[in-house]
Design a protein around this motif. Structure first.
Motif, PDB file in Angstrom:
ATOM      1  N   VAL A  67       8.160   5.796   3.549  1.00  0.00           N
ATOM      2  CA  VAL A  67       8.368   7.152   3.013  1.00  0.00           C
ATOM      3  C   VAL A  67       8.488   7.121   1.491  1.00  0.00           C
ATOM      4  CG1 VAL A  67       9.968   9.099   2.932  1.00  0.00           C
ATOM      5  CG2 VAL A  67       9.402   8.037   5.131  1.00  0.00           C
ATOM      6  N   VAL A  68       9.332   6.221   0.978  1.00  0.00           N
ATOM      7  CA  VAL A  68       9.550   6.154  -0.470  1.00  0.00           C
ATOM      8  C   VAL A  68       8.284   5.691  -1.189  1.00  0.00           C
ATOM      9  CG1 VAL A  68      10.863   5.027  -2.309  1.00  0.00           C
ATOM     10  CG2 VAL A  68      12.018   5.750  -0.213  1.00  0.00           C
ATOM     11  N   ALA A  69       7.619   4.676  -0.657  1.00  0.00           N
ATOM     12  CA  ALA A  69       6.438   4.112  -1.319  1.00  0.00           C
ATOM     13  C   ALA A  69       5.276   5.108  -1.336  1.00  0.00           C
ATOM     14  CB  ALA A  69       6.009   2.823  -0.621  1.00  0.00           C
ATOM     15  N   ILE A  70       5.071   5.834  -0.249  1.00  0.00           N
ATOM     16  CA  ILE A  70       3.982   6.819  -0.217  1.00  0.00           C
ATOM     17  C   ILE A  70       4.272   7.964  -1.181  1.00  0.00           C
ATOM     18  CG2 ILE A  70       2.855   8.563   1.210  1.00  0.00           C
ATOM     19  CD1 ILE A  70       2.919   6.630   3.532  1.00  0.00           C
ATOM     20  N   ALA A  71       5.516   8.435  -1.184  1.00  0.00           N
ATOM     21  CA  ALA A  71       5.876   9.528  -2.097  1.00  0.00           C
ATOM     22  C   ALA A  71       5.662   9.119  -3.552  1.00  0.00           C
ATOM     23  CB  ALA A  71       7.322   9.945  -1.868  1.00  0.00           C
ATOM     24  N   LEU A  72       6.142   7.944  -3.923  1.00  0.00           N
ATOM     25  CA  LEU A  72       5.956   7.460  -5.294  1.00  0.00           C
ATOM     26  C   LEU A  72       4.483   7.187  -5.592  1.00  0.00           C
ATOM     27  CD1 LEU A  72       8.950   4.994  -5.822  1.00  0.00           C
ATOM     28  CD2 LEU A  72       8.585   7.196  -6.937  1.00  0.00           C
ATOM     29  N   GLY A  73       3.785   6.606  -4.615  1.00  0.00           N
ATOM     30  CA  GLY A  73       2.374   6.278  -4.820  1.00  0.00           C
ATOM     31  C   GLY A  73       1.519   7.502  -5.058  1.00  0.00           C
ATOM     32  N   LEU A  74       1.787   8.588  -4.345  1.00  0.00           N
ATOM     33  CA  LEU A  74       1.038   9.825  -4.551  1.00  0.00           C
ATOM     34  C   LEU A  74       1.240  10.366  -5.958  1.00  0.00           C
ATOM     35  CD1 LEU A  74       1.693  11.636  -1.147  1.00  0.00           C
ATOM     36  CD2 LEU A  74      -0.436  10.576  -1.894  1.00  0.00           C
ATOM     37  N   ILE A  75       2.468  10.261  -6.447  1.00  0.00           N
ATOM     38  CA  ILE A  75       2.770  10.760  -7.795  1.00  0.00           C
ATOM     39  C   ILE A  75       2.199   9.840  -8.859  1.00  0.00           C
ATOM     40  CG2 ILE A  75       4.635  11.284  -9.404  1.00  0.00           C
ATOM     41  CD1 ILE A  75       6.349  12.022  -6.924  1.00  0.00           C
ATOM     42  N   LEU A  76       2.440   8.546  -8.723  1.00  0.00           N
ATOM     43  CA  LEU A  76       1.993   7.587  -9.732  1.00  0.00           C
ATOM     44  C   LEU A  76       0.469   7.467  -9.771  1.00  0.00           C
ATOM     45  CD1 LEU A  76       4.660   4.779  -9.186  1.00  0.00           C
ATOM     46  CD2 LEU A  76       4.517   6.390 -11.102  1.00  0.00           C
ATOM     47  N   GLY A  77      -0.170   7.658  -8.623  1.00  0.00           N
ATOM     48  CA  GLY A  77      -1.630   7.613  -8.589  1.00  0.00           C
ATOM     49  C   GLY A  77      -2.267   8.744  -9.358  1.00  0.00           C
ATOM     50  N   ARG A  78      -1.510   9.840  -9.532  1.00  0.00           N
ATOM     51  CA  ARG A  78      -2.024  11.010 -10.262  1.00  0.00           C
ATOM     52  C   ARG A  78      -1.631  10.998 -11.738  1.00  0.00           C
ATOM     53  NH1 ARG A  78      -5.558  14.248  -9.833  1.00  0.00           N
ATOM     54  NH2 ARG A  78      -4.361  16.150 -10.195  1.00  0.00           N
ATOM     55  N   THR A  79      -0.645  10.183 -12.082  1.00  0.00           N
ATOM     56  CA  THR A  79      -0.181  10.120 -13.479  1.00  0.00           C
ATOM     57  C   THR A  79      -0.571   8.760 -14.054  1.00  0.00           C
ATOM     58  OG1 THR A  79       1.978   9.406 -12.639  1.00  0.00           O
ATOM     59  CG2 THR A  79       1.708  11.747 -13.133  1.00  0.00           C
ATOM     60  N   THR A  80      -1.777   8.687 -14.570  1.00  0.00           N
ATOM     61  CA  THR A  80      -2.354   7.413 -15.004  1.00  0.00           C
ATOM     62  C   THR A  80      -1.519   6.733 -16.081  1.00  0.00           C
ATOM     63  OG1 THR A  80      -4.555   8.284 -14.503  1.00  0.00           O
ATOM     64  CG2 THR A  80      -4.439   6.307 -15.880  1.00  0.00           C
ATOM     65  N   ARG A  81      -1.064   7.492 -17.062  1.00  0.00           N
ATOM     66  CA  ARG A  81      -0.303   6.894 -18.163  1.00  0.00           C
ATOM     67  C   ARG A  81       1.025   6.322 -17.681  1.00  0.00           C
ATOM     68  NH1 ARG A  81      -1.172  11.199 -23.196  1.00  0.00           N
ATOM     69  NH2 ARG A  81      -3.453  10.886 -23.387  1.00  0.00           N
ATOM     70  N   VAL A  82       1.692   7.037 -16.810  1.00  0.00           N
ATOM     71  CA  VAL A  82       2.965   6.543 -16.273  1.00  0.00           C
ATOM     72  C   VAL A  82       2.723   5.275 -15.453  1.00  0.00           C
ATOM     73  CG1 VAL A  82       4.924   7.064 -14.768  1.00  0.00           C
ATOM     74  CG2 VAL A  82       3.973   8.847 -16.244  1.00  0.00           C
ATOM     75  N   TRP A  83       1.649   5.260 -14.664  1.00  0.00           N
ATOM     76  CA  TRP A  83       1.352   4.088 -13.843  1.00  0.00           C
ATOM     77  C   TRP A  83       1.049   2.865 -14.714  1.00  0.00           C
ATOM     78  CZ3 TRP A  83       2.356   1.694  -9.748  1.00  0.00           C
ATOM     79  CH2 TRP A  83       1.561   0.652  -9.272  1.00  0.00           C
ATOM     80  N   LYS A  84       0.412   3.080 -15.853  1.00  0.00           N
ATOM     81  CA  LYS A  84       0.126   1.955 -16.747  1.00  0.00           C
ATOM     82  C   LYS A  84       1.412   1.307 -17.254  1.00  0.00           C
ATOM     83  CE  LYS A  84      -4.465   3.348 -18.341  1.00  0.00           C
ATOM     84  NZ  LYS A  84      -5.296   3.800 -19.487  1.00  0.00           N
ATOM     85  N   VAL A  85       2.465   2.096 -17.358  1.00  0.00           N
ATOM     86  CA  VAL A  85       3.767   1.562 -17.778  1.00  0.00           C
ATOM     87  C   VAL A  85       4.460   0.880 -16.600  1.00  0.00           C
ATOM     88  CG1 VAL A  85       6.054   2.151 -18.665  1.00  0.00           C
ATOM     89  CG2 VAL A  85       4.031   3.293 -19.592  1.00  0.00           C
ATOM     90  N   ILE A  86       4.373   1.492 -15.418  1.00  0.00           N
ATOM     91  CA  ILE A  86       5.065   0.980 -14.233  1.00  0.00           C
ATOM     92  C   ILE A  86       4.356  -0.236 -13.639  1.00  0.00           C
ATOM     93  CG2 ILE A  86       5.813   1.545 -11.883  1.00  0.00           C
ATOM     94  CD1 ILE A  86       7.409   2.958 -14.037  1.00  0.00           C
ATOM     95  N   ASP A  87       3.038  -0.264 -13.728  1.00  0.00           N
ATOM     96  CA  ASP A  87       2.254  -1.323 -13.076  1.00  0.00           C
ATOM     97  C   ASP A  87       2.683  -2.740 -13.475  1.00  0.00           C
ATOM     98  OD1 ASP A  87       0.177  -2.358 -11.424  1.00  0.00           O
ATOM     99  OD2 ASP A  87      -1.048  -2.647 -13.195  1.00  0.00           O
ATOM    100  N   PRO A  88       2.893  -3.051 -14.759  1.00  0.00           N
ATOM    101  CA  PRO A  88       3.335  -4.417 -15.099  1.00  0.00           C
ATOM    102  C   PRO A  88       4.674  -4.788 -14.463  1.00  0.00           C
ATOM    103  CG  PRO A  88       2.549  -3.278 -17.052  1.00  0.00           C
ATOM    104  CD  PRO A  88       2.647  -2.255 -15.973  1.00  0.00           C
ATOM    105  N   ILE A  89       5.573  -3.820 -14.350  1.00  0.00           N
ATOM    106  CA  ILE A  89       6.874  -4.070 -13.726  1.00  0.00           C
ATOM    107  C   ILE A  89       6.677  -4.398 -12.241  1.00  0.00           C
ATOM    108  CG2 ILE A  89       9.134  -3.090 -13.163  1.00  0.00           C
ATOM    109  CD1 ILE A  89       8.787  -1.256 -15.607  1.00  0.00           C
ATOM    110  N   VAL A  90       5.825  -3.616 -11.585  1.00  0.00           N
ATOM    111  CA  VAL A  90       5.537  -3.851 -10.170  1.00  0.00           C
ATOM    112  C   VAL A  90       4.901  -5.215  -9.970  1.00  0.00           C
ATOM    113  CG1 VAL A  90       4.133  -3.088  -8.208  1.00  0.00           C
ATOM    114  CG2 VAL A  90       5.327  -1.403  -9.617  1.00  0.00           C
ATOM    115  N   GLN A  91       3.970  -5.578 -10.850  1.00  0.00           N
ATOM    116  CA  GLN A  91       3.268  -6.854 -10.695  1.00  0.00           C
ATOM    117  C   GLN A  91       4.190  -8.046 -10.941  1.00  0.00           C
ATOM    118  OE1 GLN A  91       0.445  -6.916  -9.319  1.00  0.00           O
ATOM    119  NE2 GLN A  91       0.080  -4.718  -9.472  1.00  0.00           N
TER     120      GLN A  91
END
Length: 247
Positions: A67-91
């Motif tokens: 539930v949490v991962a899908i909700a966040l993924g839908l939002i982050l997948g649409r906000t490219t700039r935010v995902w570019k910041v979050i992606d290194p942390i996730v990796q």
């Protein structure tokens, strides 16, 4: 048919190793001894209690992560700039085995159900998050342009267009997450739990009841197989419903 043949091959190889290796049953219990151990666990109700507890922890941790991962993924997948910041942390966090956090998890949540549930949550979270973000980015731009022309709100866009279009691909991530979560459930129960299949293995090992250790391993494998097949059927069903077959 094939499953039966595979099972018989494993049993035969197991017995041959004992016979030719001349291992004492105290070090490597025979299939018959393990079968007797399984019967004893069933008769005293121990097995069903451990299975019930393990499945409870698994589903709470896994479904919460989904539930949490899908909700966040839908939002982050649409906000490219935010995902570019979050992606290194996730990796950076993703390759860290959930059990590596066990000392902190036990200190923060104590012993019992919560440490295992948190470890399962971590194990399932990243595969689902990454598959969701990737799925959102693969959505046909035509759908998004049509939604924009119809002036559909952001919440409706996520729930009525993006989520249905992305879900067949998200289902593949759910399949991967089942395997990782089940593996780390057992590891979590070996660390901070007083029940469950992982605890059964550790407790039996400490008592030198290696037949019960192998019995616990057997049921972990069987339940893991059933969970994997169940999510695989769900993935195929989703593919048929939405016109996309999961890979």
């Amino acid at each position: 048919m094939y499953a039966t043949v595979s099972f018989l091959l494993v049993i035969s190889a197991w017995q041959l190793v004992i016979f030719f290796g001349d291992y004492p049953e105290a070090l490597l219990p025979s299939p018959f001894m393990v079968f007797q151990g399984i019967i004893s666990l069933i008769q005293d109700g121990t097995l069903f209690e451990h299975v019930r507890v393990s499945l409870f922890r698994f589903f709470v941790g896994y479904l919460s992560a989904v539930v949490v991962a899908i909700a966040l993924g839908l939002i982050l997948g649409r906000t490219t700039r935010v995902w570019k910041v979050i992606d290194p942390i996730v990796q950076v966090l993703r390759p860290v085995a959930p059990v590596a956090w066990a000392p902190f998890i036990v200190l923060w949540f104590g012993i019992g159900n919560m440490p295992a549930i948190v470890i399962i949550f971590i194990a399932a979270f990243f595969p689902v998050l990454l598959s969701t973000v990737s799925a959102v980015k693969k959505i046909d731009k035509t759908y998004l342009k049509l939604a924009q022309n119809l002036e559909i709100g952001k919440s409706s866009l996520l729930l009525k267009i993006i989520f249905p279009a992305a879900f067949p691909y998200i289902a593949n991530g759910l399949h991967i997450a089942v395997g990782t979560a089940w593996i780390f459930l057992v590891a979590g129960e070996m660390i901070g739990a007083q029940s469950g299949l992982g605890y059964l293995i550790v407790d039996s090992r400490n008592a030198l009841d290696l037949d019960l250790v192998l019995a616990g391993i057997f049921f972990i494998g069987i339940l893991g197989l059933l969970l994997d097949k169940s999510i695989g059927l769900f993935e195929k069903w989703v593919g048929k419903q939405w016109g996309v077959q999961g890979s």
